[in-house]
Design an enzyme around this catalytic site. Structure first.
Site: not given
Length: 299
Positions: A11, A45, A70, A108, A110-111, A134, A159
């Site tokens: 995305q 990869d 992932y 990047y 994540t929350d 995760y 999100w």
């Protein structure tokens, strides 16, 4: 100048191919060596982290942007080794290789590095306490990037959705066309953040005369629940003719929709530091959704 973009088919990667274009030549990579439109590209990869250093050395970019990860939150609970290879080991290899060569590295996160027990938006220096594999793998990736000691920028986001790929927006549009009622969790709070905004902001940060470094939170402004987000999607899509009818959106509790991995109940993140760096406010999550829905209207 050449920018190495990892995860170009995701995305955020899809939008980065557009937003980073004005900054230089983009060398895109995917795991398969092929972009969604069938064009061949470099192979990266993340299940084989040891292969990534040679890629960086061969391409010799002026910056590396890592949008690969992932992201199967529930699957990660039963596939911990793969999650840590992609989210911790691979970024560590990339960060160390970039540090050796003096190459800026954008990564990047994540929350999900937070436990969701907070009552105000999380700041960059708040204590982390991931609830599942995760989040733990992403936090380990952050630590590996920092420990590499190079010129790095870690952008935590949350999100994420967009017109491309698998995400909550596209799921709601598909289900909204099939069902009379959607039952959506109403006791988890966060900030829906469009992939285009992440990509555009990344490009702005890279283009600054004095590029930002360290850790920043990158989301839209404001917050809502998954139920509130779903209602906004359905209302906005119906108003634009993307849905022929408007199904009911009913609130449910997290307990009514059990998942393999536990999600943080509250994961809004403070973006004041990012806004200070950029010299202006981030758009509200509703404005971001309007932008994406407008783009999806057939021309």
């Amino acid at each position: 100048m050449t920018i190495l973009l990892l995860g170009a088919n995701g995305q955020v990667g899809h939008e980065l191919r557009r937003s980073l274009g004005p900054l230089g030549d983009i060398v895109a990579t995917t795991r398969s060596g092929e972009l969604p439109e069938g064009v061949r590209c470099e192979v990266a990869d993340f299940d084989r982290p040891d292969t990534l250093a040679d890629l960086v050395r061969r391409v010799a970019p002026v910056a590396v942007v890592n949008a690969a990860a992932y992201t199967a939150v529930d699957k990660a609970e039963d596939d911990e080794a793969a999650a840590f290879r992609a989210n911790a080991e691979a970024p560590g290899v990339l960060a160390r290789t970039c540090a050796e060569r003096g190459i800026p590295f954008v990564h990047y996160s994540t929350d999900y590095v937070f436990d969701g027990r907070g009552s105000r938006p999380y700041r960059e220096d708040d204590a982390t306490a991931p609830l599942g594999v995760y989040g733990a793998s992403k936090l380990a990736g952050e630590q590996a990037v920092r420990e590499a000691g190079g010129d790095h920028l870690i952008l935590r986001t949350a999100w994420v959705y967009g017109s491309h790929g698998h995400n909550f927006l596209r799921t709601m549009l598909r289900l909204g066309a099939e069902r009379d009622e959607l039952r959506v969790v109403a006791d988890q709070t966060g900030t829906p953040t469009p992939a285009y905004l992440i990509a555009d902001t990344t490009a702005r940060l890279l283009a600054l005369p004095e590029p930002a470094r360290g850790t920043l939170h990158l989301t839209a402004a404001g917050g809502t629940t998954w139920h509130g987000f779903a209602e906004a999607i359905i209302t906005g899509a119906h108003a634009r003719g993307l849905l022929a009818r408007k199904p009911r959106v009913s609130p449910i509790a997290t307990a009514d929709f059990p998942t393999r991995a536990q999600r943080p109940a509250y994961s809004r993140m403070e973006v004041a530091r990012l806004e200070s760096v950029l010299g202006g406010p981030m758009p509200g999550w509703q404005a971001g959704l309007d932008h994406v829905l407008d783009y999806m209207v057939p021309r």
